[in-house]
Write an enzyme that holds these catalytic residues in place. Structure first.
Site, PDB file in Angstrom:
ATOM      1  N   CYS A 220      -4.560   8.076   9.931  1.00  0.00           N
ATOM      2  CA  CYS A 220      -4.423   7.542  11.290  1.00  0.00           C
ATOM      3  C   CYS A 220      -4.071   8.649  12.278  1.00  0.00           C
ATOM      4  CB  CYS A 220      -3.323   6.485  11.337  1.00  0.00           C
ATOM      5  SG  CYS A 220      -3.731   4.937  10.523  1.00  0.00           S
TER       6      CYS A 220
ATOM      7  N   LYS B 276       0.824  -1.205   0.000  1.00  0.00           N
ATOM      8  CA  LYS B 276       0.000   0.000   0.000  1.00  0.00           C
ATOM      9  C   LYS B 276       0.858   1.254   0.000  1.00  0.00           C
ATOM     10  CE  LYS B 276      -1.477   2.237   3.560  1.00  0.00           C
ATOM     11  NZ  LYS B 276      -2.161   2.933   4.665  1.00  0.00           N
TER      12      LYS B 276
ATOM     13  N   ASP C  52       6.099   0.837  11.753  1.00  0.00           N
ATOM     14  CA  ASP C  52       4.879   0.130  11.369  1.00  0.00           C
ATOM     15  C   ASP C  52       4.848  -1.323  11.850  1.00  0.00           C
ATOM     16  OD1 ASP C  52       3.629   2.270  10.215  1.00  0.00           O
ATOM     17  OD2 ASP C  52       4.038   1.691   8.140  1.00  0.00           O
TER      18      ASP C  52
END
Length: 419
Positions: free
Chosen positions: A117, A22, A307
């Site tokens: 986010c 992504k 991440d």
């Protein structure tokens, strides 16, 4: 609103196919604005953020089509709008990446300040300052970035105050059509930046140094479309490897790239996993053993990725021993900790560090996803929790993981999507 219902599962086993990244696909789709001829991108994951990106391009007047497979076709010959509206941008922080391409090719761009986010400020000033150094005139009015340039952007020697993947990508795209040479110092070195640079080179850009902290771009007159395949998703890969580790299983991630995960694989080996790799696969085997605690400190690539922090928090929750995890990239990125504590985890926050004492099992509970990677850690937690775990607000998860419940089912996990 969809939820995931997870039951305690046996050791995961089997093969899982990794989707396209992504975080590489989004900037590459935005780069389509730079191309004067048709642009085809393959291995694009079917995710909410990708759908939002395609809708944004259509809103600008581009023709965007997607078949049943992972291929997206973009034509910008009819692109005639230069405003990225709030209704689209508010849900996806990566929308800011349309700014550089629009400004470089058309000389004008109005982009709403982004959403995404809620894991820290992640300010856009690095993007704006770099574009201003290239000759752009920028004002922020009523929640919109309004950028203009007379003629073409000008090459510049840009020193970034801090490492930023998004700013590196935005300035890299803008510089491809600028007059003269642009040098980006303190550039992000992430594999996704390299993937974007490789795509731009295939379109006709002149770029050297992607993957180092100094990228040199010679502006060209125009760029053409190309056919480009997006790299595998290293964070999805790492997430499935963690799931196998905590369930004491054995899995193989196929269509993966081990060269982008060296820091993660090293920590998994420290935790007791047996790791085997090929050119496009990674196999993890815990041999039925409980993982060992590992200390983590997130740093920019090629160091340990932020991440993967939430997923390693979970691994340490279930590991043998005591560990610390220190987050140096984003503030507010421990929002999964209270949810894991509700499931029985023994963890304590001190500033930007989480101290974890490992336990054998968790207890199922109803928990709430707060951001993309936190939601992944909660789903994996459900696999090793006694009873039933319900994860609410999984729209966060759908922003970054393609068909996650089906992939877990294929490995033997008991994961079901419900209303």
């Amino acid at each position: 609103m969809d939820k995931l219902k997870i039951e305690a599962s046996e050791a995961l086993a089997g093969n899982v196919v990794i989707s396209g990244a992504k975080n590489a696909a989004l900037p590459i789709l935005m780069a389509g604005v730079l191309a004067e001829t048709d642009f085809v991108v393959s291995n694009v994951p079917n995710l909410r953020d990708v759908k939002t990106s395609c809708e944004l391009l259509r809103c600008l007047g581009a023709e965007v089509s997607r078949g049943d497979n992972s291929e997206v076709r973009i034509s910008t010959t009819s692109l005639d709008h230069f405003c990225a509206p709030y209704d689209l941008v508010k849900t996806m922080r990566a929308s800011i990446l349309i700014l550089g391409p629009l400004l470089a090719r058309f000389g004008t761009a109005d982009v709403s300040l982004p959403g995404g986010c809620a894991i820290g400020a992640r300010p856009v000033n690095l993007h704006l300052h770099g574009l201003e150094q290239m000759g752009a005139k920028i004002e922020v009015e009523e929640g919109y970035i309004k950028a203009r340039v007379d003629g073409r952007l000008k090459g510049a020697h840009i020193f970034m105050d801090m490492i930023s993947v998004g700013a590196t990508e935005n300035l890299l795209m803008a510089a491809t059509l600028a007059d003269g040479e642009t040098i980006i110092e303190n550039a992000a070195r992430e594999p996704e930046v390299i993937d974007l640079a490789n795509c731009l080179i295939a379109m006709g850009a002149k770029i050297e140094g992607a993957g180092t902290d100094s990228i040199r771009i010679q502006g060209v007159e125009s760029l053409k479309g190309c056919h480009y395949r997006v790299m595998p998703d290293r964070i999805e890969t790492g997430s499935f490897l963690i799931a196998a580790a905590v369930t004491r299983g054995k899995i193989r991630c196929v269509d993966a790239d081990p060269s982008t995960l060296e820091a993660v694989l090293a920590k998994l080996e420290d935790a007791g996993a047996s790791i085997t790799t090929g050119s496009d696969w990674i196999e993890l085997d815990m041999q039925g053993k409980r993982p060992k605690a590992v200390n983590i400190k997130t740093v920019p690539y090629p160091g340990f990725p932020t991440d993967m922090q939430a997923q390693f928090c979970l691994l340490n929750v279930l590991a043998e021993g005591t560990s610390t995890i220190t987050e140096t990239i984003f503030e507010n990125r421990f929002m999964h900790v209270p949810e894991l504590i509700r499931m029985g985890a023994n963890m304590e926050l001190e500033g930007n560090t989480c101290i974890i004492q490992g336990i054998e099992r968790l207890n199922g509970a109803q928990v709430m996803a707060t951001d993309l990677r936190a939601s992944a850690s909660l789903v994996i937690a459900g696999l090793v929790a006694d009873g039933t775990t319900i994860v609410d607000r999984i729209y966060h998860l759908d922003r970054g993981y393609e068909h996650i419940e089906d992939k877990f089912k294929g490995l033997g996990g008991h994961v079901e999507r419900t209303q």
